[in-house]
Design an enzyme around this catalytic site. Structure first.
Site, PDB file in Angstrom:
ATOM      1  N   ASN A 186       0.845  -1.206   0.000  1.00 43.67           N
ATOM      2  CA  ASN A 186       0.000   0.000   0.000  1.00 43.67           C
ATOM      3  C   ASN A 186       0.878   1.252   0.000  1.00 43.67           C
ATOM      4  O   ASN A 186       2.103   1.161  -0.003  1.00 43.67           O
ATOM      5  CB  ASN A 186      -0.961  -0.018   1.201  1.00 43.67           C
ATOM      6  CG  ASN A 186      -0.203  -0.077   2.506  1.00 43.67           C
ATOM      7  OD1 ASN A 186       0.571   0.816   2.835  1.00 43.67           O
ATOM      8  ND2 ASN A 186      -0.392  -1.157   3.266  1.00 43.67           N
ATOM      9  N   LYS A 210       8.832 -17.370 -10.248  1.00 46.49           N
ATOM     10  CA  LYS A 210       8.073 -16.281 -10.857  1.00 46.49           C
ATOM     11  C   LYS A 210       6.899 -16.851 -11.669  1.00 46.49           C
ATOM     12  O   LYS A 210       7.098 -17.743 -12.501  1.00 46.49           O
ATOM     13  CB  LYS A 210       9.006 -15.470 -11.767  1.00 46.49           C
ATOM     14  CG  LYS A 210       8.350 -14.238 -12.335  1.00 46.49           C
ATOM     15  CD  LYS A 210       9.336 -13.452 -13.182  1.00 46.49           C
ATOM     16  CE  LYS A 210       8.602 -12.319 -13.878  1.00 46.49           C
ATOM     17  NZ  LYS A 210       9.408 -11.676 -14.893  1.00 46.49           N
ATOM     18  N   ASP A 260      -4.453  -9.673  13.272  1.00 47.88           N
ATOM     19  CA  ASP A 260      -4.582  -8.262  13.632  1.00 47.88           C
ATOM     20  C   ASP A 260      -3.568  -8.009  14.756  1.00 47.88           C
ATOM     21  O   ASP A 260      -3.740  -8.465  15.889  1.00 47.88           O
ATOM     22  CB  ASP A 260      -6.014  -7.949  14.091  1.00 47.88           C
ATOM     23  CG  ASP A 260      -6.216  -6.448  14.199  1.00 47.88           C
ATOM     24  OD1 ASP A 260      -5.371  -5.780  14.837  1.00 47.88           O
ATOM     25  OD2 ASP A 260      -7.188  -5.945  13.619  1.00 47.88           O
ATOM     26  N   ILE A 261      -2.491  -7.319  14.400  1.00 51.89           N
ATOM     27  CA  ILE A 261      -1.360  -7.171  15.325  1.00 51.89           C
ATOM     28  C   ILE A 261      -1.776  -6.443  16.598  1.00 51.89           C
ATOM     29  O   ILE A 261      -1.550  -6.916  17.715  1.00 51.89           O
ATOM     30  CB  ILE A 261      -0.195  -6.425  14.622  1.00 51.89           C
ATOM     31  CG1 ILE A 261       0.267  -7.231  13.409  1.00 51.89           C
ATOM     32  CG2 ILE A 261       0.950  -6.181  15.593  1.00 51.89           C
ATOM     33  CD1 ILE A 261       1.239  -6.507  12.494  1.00 51.89           C
ATOM     34  N   PHE A 289      -4.466   3.423  15.089  1.00 51.48           N
ATOM     35  CA  PHE A 289      -4.741   4.462  14.096  1.00 51.48           C
ATOM     36  C   PHE A 289      -5.910   4.025  13.228  1.00 51.48           C
ATOM     37  O   PHE A 289      -6.083   2.826  12.975  1.00 51.48           O
ATOM     38  CB  PHE A 289      -3.511   4.709  13.206  1.00 51.48           C
ATOM     39  CG  PHE A 289      -2.605   5.763  13.761  1.00 51.48           C
ATOM     40  CD1 PHE A 289      -1.788   5.486  14.843  1.00 51.48           C
ATOM     41  CD2 PHE A 289      -2.593   7.041  13.223  1.00 51.48           C
ATOM     42  CE1 PHE A 289      -0.969   6.467  15.379  1.00 51.48           C
ATOM     43  CE2 PHE A 289      -1.771   8.032  13.747  1.00 51.48           C
ATOM     44  CZ  PHE A 289      -0.959   7.741  14.822  1.00 51.48           C
ATOM     45  N   LYS A 344     -13.453   0.660  16.106  1.00 53.55           N
ATOM     46  CA  LYS A 344     -12.148  -0.032  16.212  1.00 53.55           C
ATOM     47  C   LYS A 344     -11.588   0.058  17.625  1.00 53.55           C
ATOM     48  O   LYS A 344     -10.972  -0.882  18.122  1.00 53.55           O
ATOM     49  CB  LYS A 344     -11.142   0.582  15.229  1.00 53.55           C
ATOM     50  CG  LYS A 344     -11.377   0.106  13.815  1.00 53.55           C
ATOM     51  CD  LYS A 344     -10.479   0.787  12.816  1.00 53.55           C
ATOM     52  CE  LYS A 344     -11.060   0.578  11.430  1.00 53.55           C
ATOM     53  NZ  LYS A 344     -10.343   1.289  10.395  1.00 53.55           N
ATOM     54  N   LYS A 381     -11.065  -3.581  19.091  1.00 46.71           N
ATOM     55  CA  LYS A 381      -9.668  -4.022  19.236  1.00 46.71           C
ATOM     56  C   LYS A 381      -9.167  -3.854  20.668  1.00 46.71           C
ATOM     57  O   LYS A 381      -8.011  -4.147  20.960  1.00 46.71           O
ATOM     58  CB  LYS A 381      -8.767  -3.260  18.257  1.00 46.71           C
ATOM     59  CG  LYS A 381      -9.138  -3.500  16.793  1.00 46.71           C
ATOM     60  CD  LYS A 381      -8.084  -2.954  15.842  1.00 46.71           C
ATOM     61  CE  LYS A 381      -8.567  -3.049  14.400  1.00 46.71           C
ATOM     62  NZ  LYS A 381      -7.485  -3.288  13.455  1.00 46.71           N
TER      63      LYS A 381
END
Ligand code: C5P
Length: 401
Positions: A210, A289, A306-307, A323, A337, A341
């Site tokens: 990303n 590849k 999910d860390i 965040f 969240k 979390k």
């Protein structure tokens, strides 16, 4: 007010090629409000002139222990007592050795013995000289005595060698000087920060990732270090340099980041999940590849751990901040969240707004706890990070007192 305002800095210049950068260093320290007095060794004068440094510092340059006029103006003991910080830049192998030995055979070394101010040395020398056992032993001695060693940096050297031994850049020295005087309100804390993107391999040459630049996480790491915390930065691949003084753990995939986060989180006081972790990884990474034999291809993706949620379910869990980068209904999703979390705080930003968030130098955040909400208005990520770190600490103290 600028942190360096009215701070008294003795800049000691020894005889290395990097001395040519010191007029700029003086100019930048003065610009930040510092009062700078320059002390030069005899060999430093081969690389830059006392007249230049006098003009830029606005003060007479001292270069001799036995100069009757200079001793009358501000004697060496007086100068040693005047300093809030003695910064030696560049610090050659020779001056490092003389200070480590406690010699007092010129003005600069005498001043180092006579001062109660912190001495910060910015080493600058050939990479072989830096790695020499004698230099490393001297650096260890100076460190153990509470002196600060700023650098050296790595890169191409004046002699053509490449490696460790370059004096830090002027920007970095000014930033470290300002950090030195900052309030150390996090002195007893250990912060672990995840930052940057993760890369999920498809085959040996391709990956899914990303746009995260890591700038926000790195700015938080810098702000926490500046406030005196021990900082472990677990970072995905980025192109920016880690702040000087942090423990950098470089990772690629979300699974590697998860492993490192769970290793460090139980030992820390505060865990900041700033990384843009990939939600999915490729179920089976190809050994070779993948060739484009078909018009379409399908990849099976499976959920990553999910860390931050896993850190929050540890039995000894730190204070946890997540965040939330959202494009709509920011408060609603961020609060969701926070609860789901099991976080202490969540910093939310609207990434749909231009000029802030991903890949930008600026950001604006809203910090939510279970009961309140604080806005941090649009500013440079370094400034945002300093405000955020101070706010997190207020919440941390409220929880622990
Ligand atoms: O669920 P979402 O990805 O929007 O949550 C964002 C927050 O969760 C961030 O703090 C991010 O660092 C963290 N996160 C994580 N591990 C994941 C996904 C997100 O720690 N696999």
């Amino acid at each position: 007010m600028q942190i360096l305002q009215d701070k008294k800095i003795v800049l000691g210049i020894s005889g290395g090629i990097a001395a040519y950068k010191t007029p700029e260093l003086v100019r930048r320290l003065k610009e930040q409000g510092a009062d700078v007095r320059v002390v030069m060794t005899q060999s430093a004068k081969a690389f830059t002139t006392p007249l230049t440094l006098q003009a830029l510092s606005g003060n007479a340059v001292a270069d001799s222990l036995l100069d009757t006029q200079a001793e009358l103006a501000m004697g060496h003991i007086e100068l040693a007592k005047w300093a809030d910080l003695v910064l030696i830049a560049p610090a050659t192998a020779e001056i490092i050795a003389r200070i480590a030995c406690g010699m007092a055979n010129d003005l600069l070394t005498t001043l180092c013995l006579a001062t109660s101010a912190t001495i910060a040395l910015a080493p600058a020398m050939n990479q072989q000289m830096w790695h020499a056992q004698a230099t490393q032993a001297n650096i260890k001695t100076l460190n153990e005595r509470g002196n600060q060693i700023w650098g050296p940096g790595s890169g191409e050297q004046a002699c053509g060698d490449i490696g460790l031994g370059r004096m830090l850049e002027v920007d970095e020295l000014v930033s470290l000087s300002s950090d030195f005087f900052a309030d150390k309100y996090l002195e007893d804390q250990h912060w672990v920060i995840t930052a940057g993107p993760t890369r999920e391999a498809i085959d040996p040459v391709r990956y899914i990732s990303n746009h995260s630049s890591g700038k926000m996480g790195y700015a938080i790491a810098h702000a926490a270090l500046r406030a005196g915390a021990k900082v472990t930065l677990i970072s995905g691949p980025v192109t920016i340099n880690a702040p000087i003084g942090c423990q950098l753990i470089s990772v690629n995939s979300a699974e590697e980041m998860h492993q490192q986060a769970l290793k460090f989180a139980p030992k820390c006081t505060t865990f900041i999940a700033c990384a843009a972790v990939a939600d999915y990884r490729v179920a089976k990474i190809a050994d070779h590849k993948i060739k484009k034999t078909n018009d379409a291809m399908q990849l099976e993706l499976i959920r990553n751990h999910d860390i931050v949620a896993d850190v929050a379910s540890l039995s000894t869990k730190p204070f946890i901040v997540g965040f939330a980068a959202e494009t709509q209904n920011v408060e609603h999703y961020a609060r969701g969240k926070l609860m789901r979390k099991n976080l202490d705080l969540i910093a939310a930003n609207d990434v749909a707004k231009s000029g802030q968030g991903f890949n930008s130098d600026d950001n604006a955040l809203t910090l939510f706890s279970a009961i309140d909400k604080t806005e941090i208005p649009l500013a440079n990520k370094q400034i945002i990070a300093q405000q955020l770190v101070a706010l997190i600490n207020q919440h941390y103290l409220a929880k622990h007192n």
